[in-house]
Motif scaffolding. Structure first.
Motif, short mmCIF file in Angstrom:
data_model
loop_
_atom_site.label_atom_id
_atom_site.label_comp_id
_atom_site.label_asym_id
_atom_site.label_seq_id
_atom_site.Cartn_x
_atom_site.Cartn_y
_atom_site.Cartn_z
N UNK A 243 12.87 74.61 81.46
CA UNK A 243 11.78 74.45 80.19
C UNK A 243 12.23 75.08 78.84
N UNK A 244 13.37 74.94 78.79
CA UNK A 244 14.19 74.90 77.24
C UNK A 244 14.74 73.99 77.01
N UNK A 245 15.43 74.06 75.45
CA UNK A 245 15.99 72.38 74.73
C UNK A 245 17.46 72.84 75.26
N UNK B 161 11.18 69.91 64.99
CA UNK B 161 9.47 69.54 65.35
C UNK B 161 9.23 68.79 64.96
N UNK B 162 10.28 67.95 63.59
CA UNK B 162 9.52 66.99 62.77
C UNK B 162 9.96 65.26 63.80
N UNK B 163 10.97 65.85 64.50
CA UNK B 163 11.34 64.41 65.27
C UNK B 163 10.76 64.75 66.42
N UNK B 164 9.25 64.67 66.66
CA UNK B 164 8.66 65.11 67.79
C UNK B 164 8.89 66.17 68.95
N UNK B 165 10.21 66.91 68.85
CA UNK B 165 10.90 67.47 70.04
C UNK B 165 10.15 68.61 70.98
N UNK B 166 10.09 69.48 69.39
CA UNK B 166 9.94 70.82 69.24
C UNK B 166 7.97 70.90 68.67
N UNK C 164 9.75 68.47 74.17
CA UNK C 164 9.61 67.25 74.54
C UNK C 164 10.44 66.40 74.78
N UNK C 165 10.69 65.74 76.00
CA UNK C 165 12.23 64.83 75.81
C UNK C 165 12.89 65.53 75.87
N UNK C 166 13.11 66.25 77.20
CA UNK C 166 14.48 67.61 77.79
C UNK C 166 15.41 66.78 78.55
N UNK D 158 15.04 57.40 76.93
CA UNK D 158 14.83 57.35 75.26
C UNK D 158 15.10 57.60 74.82
N UNK D 159 15.14 57.15 73.97
CA UNK D 159 16.20 57.39 71.95
C UNK D 159 16.43 58.66 72.01
N UNK D 160 14.84 59.33 72.03
CA UNK D 160 15.60 61.23 71.97
C UNK D 160 15.68 61.56 72.90
N UNK D 161 15.67 61.17 74.08
CA UNK D 161 16.62 61.60 75.06
C UNK D 161 18.08 61.42 75.39
N UNK D 162 18.53 60.37 75.11
CA UNK D 162 20.06 59.92 74.50
C UNK D 162 20.12 61.15 73.46
N UNK D 163 19.68 61.11 72.24
CA UNK D 163 20.28 62.22 71.07
C UNK D 163 20.53 63.61 71.52
N UNK D 164 19.57 63.68 72.94
CA UNK D 164 19.98 65.32 73.49
C UNK D 164 21.15 65.04 74.12
N UNK D 165 22.00 64.33 74.64
CA UNK D 165 22.38 64.14 75.44
C UNK D 165 23.65 64.02 74.71
N UNK D 166 23.45 63.44 73.38
CA UNK D 166 24.67 63.05 72.86
C UNK D 166 25.08 64.66 72.07
#
Length: 188
Positions: free
Chosen positions: A100-102, A146-151, A92-94, A36-44
């Protein structure tokens, strides 16, 4: 010491329930989160800051700064796990489903930020640097995620993070200034 059978059963039942929840989390992650977009964001966010740091670090201070950075990684991971397990927040979107961490925050963003700040104006007052780091982390970075919906905060306030971030930075600063390492000698 022999434990009562009912205590053993409660522990085993609890472990089985936890494993079932983890399996559900992995299924949700593999069906809806990965790629997903937020998953790729986390990978980057997990990779690019390290590449930037490798390119722009003070080469002659790499070991010293990494020493402090690894401390930040360990503390960030431990505090993040505790906060998640006590239900103060969750992610979310780990990037990886079973942690259990980002991952990008604990393994990359926190330590890289601290390591860059340590090497910029190294003679500058560390307390002021710690306060600036904590202000940015607690009141800009955390609200952004938080705004991104990850936290997702479920009992935690950004202000609680502020003094913790100050302490993390100050200890990292202290560790980065250590000089009492004895050399390793190989006896022949």
């Amino acid at each position: 010491m022999e434990y009562k059978e009912n205590v053993k059963k409660m522990i085993d039942d609890n472990t089985n329930q936890a494993q079932e929840i983890i399996q559900q989390k992995i299924e949700i992650w593999s069906n809806h989160v990965v790629f997903s977009g937020l998953w790729w964001f986390g990978v980057v966010l997990s990779i690019i800051p390290w590449l930037i740091w490798i390119k722009y670090r003070k080469k002659d201070s790499t070991d010293r700064i990494l020493y402090a950075g690894f401390y930040v990684i360990i503390v960030s991971l431990c505090l993040d796990v505790v906060g998640d397990q006590f239900g103060f927040w969750h992610y979310r979107f780990n990037v990886m489903p079973v942690l259990p961490t980002y991952f990008p925050w604990d393994i990359t963003l926190m330590p890289i930020s601290v390591m860059f700040i340590l090497q910029i104006k190294p003679a500058f007052n560390p307390v002021i640097k710690a306060i600036l780091f904590a202000l940015f982390s607690a009141y800009i970075a955390e609200p952004f995620f938080h705004w991104m919906g990850v936290y997702v905060l479920t009992g935690w306030k950004y202000s609680y993070s502020f003094p913790i971030q100050i302490i993390i930075y100050l200890i990292a600063h202290y560790l980065s200034r250590r000089e009492r390492f004895s050399p390793f000698y190989i006896k022949k």
